[in-house]
Design an enzyme around this catalytic site. Structure first.
Site, PDB file in Angstrom:
ATOM      1  N   SER A 114       1.520  -3.637   0.572  1.00 45.57           N
ATOM      2  CA  SER A 114       2.509  -3.990   1.600  1.00 45.57           C
ATOM      3  C   SER A 114       2.923  -5.458   1.479  1.00 45.57           C
ATOM      4  O   SER A 114       4.087  -5.799   1.680  1.00 45.57           O
ATOM      5  CB  SER A 114       1.972  -3.698   2.998  1.00 45.57           C
ATOM      6  OG  SER A 114       0.722  -4.333   3.177  1.00 45.57           O
ATOM      7  N   ASP A 150       0.895  -5.734  -8.914  1.00 42.39           N
ATOM      8  CA  ASP A 150       1.658  -5.186  -7.790  1.00 42.39           C
ATOM      9  C   ASP A 150       3.128  -5.583  -7.866  1.00 42.39           C
ATOM     10  O   ASP A 150       4.034  -4.758  -7.740  1.00 42.39           O
ATOM     11  CB  ASP A 150       1.069  -5.676  -6.461  1.00 42.39           C
ATOM     12  CG  ASP A 150      -0.388  -5.282  -6.316  1.00 42.39           C
ATOM     13  OD1 ASP A 150      -0.840  -4.422  -7.091  1.00 42.39           O
ATOM     14  OD2 ASP A 150      -1.066  -5.841  -5.446  1.00 42.39           O
ATOM     15  N   HIS A 207      -8.708  -4.139 -10.747  1.00 36.03           N
ATOM     16  CA  HIS A 207      -9.321  -5.468 -10.967  1.00 36.03           C
ATOM     17  C   HIS A 207      -9.327  -5.840 -12.452  1.00 36.03           C
ATOM     18  O   HIS A 207     -10.176  -6.604 -12.890  1.00 36.03           O
ATOM     19  CB  HIS A 207     -10.739  -5.530 -10.372  1.00 36.03           C
ATOM     20  CG  HIS A 207     -10.729  -5.511  -8.869  1.00 36.03           C
ATOM     21  ND1 HIS A 207     -10.597  -6.644  -8.106  1.00 36.03           N
ATOM     22  CD2 HIS A 207     -10.792  -4.480  -7.992  1.00 36.03           C
ATOM     23  CE1 HIS A 207     -10.597  -6.310  -6.817  1.00 36.03           C
ATOM     24  NE2 HIS A 207     -10.713  -5.004  -6.719  1.00 36.03           N
ATOM     25  N   GLU A 231       1.569 -15.568  -3.479  1.00 39.51           N
ATOM     26  CA  GLU A 231       0.216 -15.171  -3.021  1.00 39.51           C
ATOM     27  C   GLU A 231      -0.776 -16.300  -3.306  1.00 39.51           C
ATOM     28  O   GLU A 231      -1.610 -16.623  -2.465  1.00 39.51           O
ATOM     29  CB  GLU A 231      -0.249 -13.909  -3.754  1.00 39.51           C
ATOM     30  CG  GLU A 231       0.515 -12.654  -3.417  1.00 39.51           C
ATOM     31  CD  GLU A 231       0.004 -11.932  -2.168  1.00 39.51           C
ATOM     32  OE1 GLU A 231      -0.999 -12.378  -1.570  1.00 39.51           O
ATOM     33  OE2 GLU A 231       0.634 -10.919  -1.801  1.00 39.51           O
TER      34      GLU A 231
HETATM   35  C1  GLA Z   1      -4.710  -6.281  -5.398  1.00 35.91           C
HETATM   36  C2  GLA Z   1      -4.083  -7.387  -6.227  1.00 35.91           C
HETATM   37  C3  GLA Z   1      -3.774  -6.911  -7.645  1.00 35.91           C
HETATM   38  C4  GLA Z   1      -4.983  -6.245  -8.291  1.00 35.91           C
HETATM   39  C5  GLA Z   1      -5.608  -5.224  -7.341  1.00 35.91           C
HETATM   40  C6  GLA Z   1      -6.900  -4.676  -7.869  1.00 35.91           C
HETATM   41  O1  GLA Z   1      -3.790  -5.249  -5.190  1.00 35.91           O
HETATM   42  O2  GLA Z   1      -2.894  -7.846  -5.626  1.00 35.91           O
HETATM   43  O3  GLA Z   1      -3.321  -7.990  -8.418  1.00 35.91           O
HETATM   44  O4  GLA Z   1      -5.907  -7.184  -8.715  1.00 35.91           O
HETATM   45  O5  GLA Z   1      -5.856  -5.760  -6.057  1.00 35.91           O
HETATM   46  O6  GLA Z   1      -6.683  -3.946  -9.029  1.00 35.91           O
END
Ligand code: GLA
Length: 415
Positions: free
Chosen positions: A143, A194, A49, A182
């Site tokens: 995923s 991610d 986060h 997203e």
């Molecule tokens: C999800 C989000 C990421 C990140 C994590 C928490 O995976 O897609 O961008 O914020 O939560 O670290």
């Protein structure tokens, strides 16, 4: 001549690795696919986060993959079969971004990717495609990012209809495009972690990423006698999206209030703990807890990366320090950021009690999903047995445990 031979041998290796999906493609469409776009899952070692707070993260790509086997079509139709959920969808590139009625939820990612690629002026094409993989769905191992990243590479491969290298710069741009999917098509205001690790991951390296400047460094992971173990709570992440967006908004509110005292700041990334302590009392209790966690976590990521970069220590000593930081990260996520849950806390508690475990924390957005632990090879069997038994006794659930290998990022394999 030698070059030709090399290409042939790579191709036949790919053909073997992807024989099951290739066969399924042939059964469905009557011809073999021409390429497979493959994106890994990821596990974040530390820095949770922090990405949407302009901070630091430290993820690795893992050896679980979402694969899209495809063949370019001569018309603008995109015909999709998702094997693992046994659902199909059809989209027309001429009518984007309109969503077909009753389109399955996963098809939003592909529609989003195709729309944004088209809008950015990139060449894409219609295709027949089969989607399947072993990244556990909704388990905090990315995923959904794997789906949008693999879809991006598939649309680009179909558009070019031949192998085209993608530069590192281009990968960073594509990661941002997948993040927009997203935001704009799924409604999760996620950060950039991610998508970036999925595109830029390197075997046996963690990615130390500055989510503001997008500068990064591949940090070699010397795991020596240790392994990365992932435990899946098997708890569905209900309401995770709305709670996620709420945390993000809480952090933004914190920055707004603190800006009255610290006019130069634009995100929590800009605040050190010393300054924060001076003014934290001015924040509502919950906001205070959220901000404190993020500020401390950013410092932990920087420390973790510098520990692993320093070559002066033995691997087990570095991993022990990393483990302490991982434990502290989990405690912060549990007590201050409040995105953990009973099952994640139970898994980390059981793990930390086992000799040979350096550290254990939840990974990903939270509210269910997975933990990540650093475990000595010799303790892996005990780890597997104790976690399975104790977790089942207390929750009635059977956890899944994976030993993961740190892998390369997404790639297109031509058959
Ligand atoms: C999800 C989000 C990421 C990140 C994590 C928490 O995976 O897609 O961008 O914020 O939560 O670290």
């Amino acid at each position: 001549m030698s070059n030709t031979l090399k290409i042939q041998s790579t191709h036949s290796k790919n053909a073997r690795r992807f024989s099951a999906i290739t066969q399924k493609f042939e059964e469905t469409f009557g011809t073999p696919p021409t390429f497979i776009a493959s994106a890994p899952g990821r596990v974040n070692l530390i820095g949770e986060h922090t990405d949407y707070n302009d901070g630091y993260v430290f993820p690795v790509a893992i050896d679980k993959y979402l694969n899209i086997a495809a063949r370019r079509r001569s018309d603008p139709r995109v015909v999709l079969h998702a094997l693992d959920v046994n659902e199909s969808a059809e989209v027309c590139l001429d009518r984007l971004p309109s969503m077909p009625r009753q389109a399955p939820a996963w098809s939003r990612y592909l529609i989003g990717v195709a729309s944004l690629l088209q809008a950015s002026g990139r060449k894409i094409a219609g295709m027949d495609a089969i989607i399947t993989g072993d990244v556990p769905i909704g388990a905090g191992l990315s995923s959904s990012a794997a789906l949008s990243v693999a879809a991006t590479l598939a649309f680009l491969a179909a558009g070019a209809d031949t192998e085209v290298p993608i530069s590192e710069n281009d990968k960073t741009e594509l990661a941002a495009l997948c993040q927009r999917v997203e935001h704009e098509f799924v409604g999760v205001k996620c950060g950039i972690m991610d998508q970036t690790i999925l595109l830029l991951g390197q075997e046996n390296c963690a990615l130390f990423l500055d989510c503001r400047s997008l500068e990064y460094e591949h940090v070699p992971l010397n795991l020596a006698d240790y392994a990365i173990a992932i435990c899946n709570t098997k708890v569905k992440r209900e309401l995770a999206a709305s709670a996620y967006n709420k945390r993000r908004a809480e952090c933004e509110r914190g920055v707004e209030t603190l800006r009255r005292r610290l006019p130069g700041i634009t995100s929590l990334r800009d605040i050190g703990l010393t300054d924060f302590k001076k003014y934290e009392e001015e924040l509502p209790t919950l906001t205070q807890k959220r901000c404190r966690y993020v500020i401390e976590e950013n410092a932990r990521v920087v420390e973790a990366a510098s520990i692993l970069k320093a070559r002066s220590q033995r691997a087990d000593e570095s991993l022990m320090e990393l483990g302490h930081l991982m434990n502290a990260s989990h405690n912060g996520l549990r007590d201050h950021y409040q995105v953990s849950c009973t099952e994640l806390n139970l898994l980390t508690d059981i793990a930390r009690d086992i000799t040979g475990v350096m550290g254990s924390r939840m990974t990903g957005a939270g509210f269910g999903g997975c933990t990540v632990s650093i475990v000595h090879r010799d303790a892996l069997e005990t780890f597997q047995r104790r976690i399975t038994t104790a977790y089942h006794e207390q929750t009635g659930l059977a956890p899944e445990i994976y030993r993961c290998h740190v892998s390369d990022g997404a790639h297109v394999y031509w058959i």
